[in-house]
Motif scaffolding. Structure first.
Motif, short mmCIF file in Angstrom:
data_model
loop_
_atom_site.label_atom_id
_atom_site.label_comp_id
_atom_site.label_asym_id
_atom_site.label_seq_id
_atom_site.Cartn_x
_atom_site.Cartn_y
_atom_site.Cartn_z
N PHE A 1 1.25 -1.23 -0.56
CA PHE A 1 -0.22 0.57 -0.12
C PHE A 1 0.82 0.68 0.05
CE2 PHE A 1 -2.42 3.33 2.41
CZ PHE A 1 -3.79 3.44 1.21
N VAL A 2 1.82 1.44 0.92
CA VAL A 2 3.00 2.24 0.71
C VAL A 2 3.37 3.04 -0.98
CG1 VAL A 2 5.40 3.29 1.83
CG2 VAL A 2 3.11 2.21 3.23
N ALA B 1 1.68 4.48 -2.67
CA ALA B 1 1.26 5.33 -2.63
C ALA B 1 2.04 6.78 -3.58
CB ALA B 1 1.23 5.49 -0.55
N ARG B 2 3.13 5.67 -3.45
CA ARG B 2 4.01 6.38 -4.01
C ARG B 2 3.55 7.26 -5.71
NH1 ARG B 2 8.91 7.27 -1.32
NH2 ARG B 2 9.48 6.43 0.38
N TRP C 1 -3.37 9.63 -4.29
CA TRP C 1 -4.50 9.93 -3.48
C TRP C 1 -4.35 9.29 -2.58
CZ3 TRP C 1 -7.18 4.80 -4.79
CH2 TRP C 1 -7.16 4.54 -5.26
N LEU C 2 -3.92 7.65 -2.96
CA LEU C 2 -3.60 7.13 -1.48
C LEU C 2 -2.85 7.26 -0.45
CD1 LEU C 2 -2.64 3.24 -3.48
CD2 LEU C 2 -5.06 4.53 -2.63
N ASN C 3 -2.61 8.68 -0.40
CA ASN C 3 -1.84 9.40 1.21
C ASN C 3 -3.17 10.31 1.37
OD1 ASN C 3 0.95 8.27 0.48
ND2 ASN C 3 0.59 9.84 -1.51
N VAL D 1 -9.49 1.51 0.50
CA VAL D 1 -8.70 2.32 -0.89
C VAL D 1 -10.00 2.88 -1.67
CG1 VAL D 1 -8.05 1.44 -3.29
CG2 VAL D 1 -6.91 0.42 -1.07
N SER E 1 -11.29 11.16 -3.98
CA SER E 1 -10.28 11.72 -4.99
C SER E 1 -11.03 11.99 -6.08
CB SER E 1 -8.88 10.89 -4.99
OG SER E 1 -9.38 9.41 -5.85
#
Length: 264
Positions: free
Chosen positions: A166-167, A170-171, A175-177, A229, A236
């Motif tokens: 997941f991390v 996010a990079r 929008w996952l951050n 998610v 978003s």
């Protein structure tokens, strides 16, 4: 200002050095009690050095006024996780005593509910403390999943690797951050991972029950991450649509203002 920098530097040296020293002491105790092998020693020392380096850097960047009692509890829990990590690394050569393995892991899991309460009662909750606590939790789950996977297969690694995936995602997908709303369900699922994996690793269940318990842990984690998610994606899109409508309204207004008047 210089005095504050000196204080912070001394704080970092003292707190993180004590943590690394206690980690080495725990490894020595494990070595004398159960005969910790080279793999366990190397992994445990590497964990101690990595924890010291990362925590020292984080303290230098945030420069807190004090390390705080909650962070000390988390550091103690990280020491136990380092011991569990050493036992798991050593298990590829010889299985660790179940009582020692389960004991260290159980105490680490119990302390997970202590540091947050200490932080709230003492008014010392900080973003650094929350992140430190989360990283220790995630690494313990990863280590336990590695241990259980040696019995059930590599699919168990999905449990320990999901948070890191997941991390990484996010990079690529910013929008996952976005911050998530508080969720009791998310916290419950996260807490269950350690308990269910420890139950599976203890060897007290028959093979089919171990598979069932581990499958429940994975299914709950997939549900929790999937729900988050979907929420982040929906949020978003809502924000993007709102920005798009706002820009469209601005363009329409500009066209209206610059339009030539029609002769009557």
């Amino acid at each position: 200002m210089a005095l504050n920098n000196t204080y912070d530097a001394r704080l970092v040296q003292q707190e993180t050095a004590v943590g690394a020293g206690v980690q080495i002491l725990l490894l020595a105790l494990l070595g004398s009690a159960i005969g910790l092998g080279p793999a366990g020693w190397l992994t445990g020392v590497a964990f101690a050095v990595a924890t010291w380096a990362v925590l020292s850097r984080a303290l230098h960047r945030t420069r807190p006024r004090s390390f705080g009692p909650a962070n000390r509890v988390t550091l103690g829990r990280a020491t136990l996780v380092g011991g569990v990590t050493a036992l798991v690394a050593d298990s590829f050569e010889s299985a660790p005593p179940v009582t020692v393995f389960v004991g260290l892991t159980a105490v680490a899991l119990i302390l997970d509910g202590v540091d947050g309460k200490v932080a709230r009662r003492t008014g010392t909750s900080t973003p650094l403390g929350a992140r430190f606590d989360m990283e220790v939790d995630a690494f313990l789950i990863l280590v336990l999943s590695v241990y259980v996977s040696t019995r059930l297969g590599p699919w168990v690694l999905l449990i320990g690797g999901m948070r890191y995936a997941f991390v990484a995602a996010a990079r690529v997908l910013p929008w996952l951050n976005a911050p998530l709303p508080p969720s009791t369900a998310r916290k419950t699922v996260a807490a269950l991972q350690g308990v269910l994996l420890l139950l599976a690793a203890s060897g007290c269940l028959p093979f089919w029950a171990t598979c069932a318990v581990t499958s429940i842990a994975l299914a709950a984690l997939v549900w929790s991450f999937g729900r988050d998610v979907l929420w982040l994606r929906g949020t978003s899109r809502t924000v993007a649509d709102g920005v798009g409508r706002g820009r469209a309204d601005e363009v329409a207004l500009m066209l209206e203002l610059t339009r030539e008047p029609v002769a009557s």
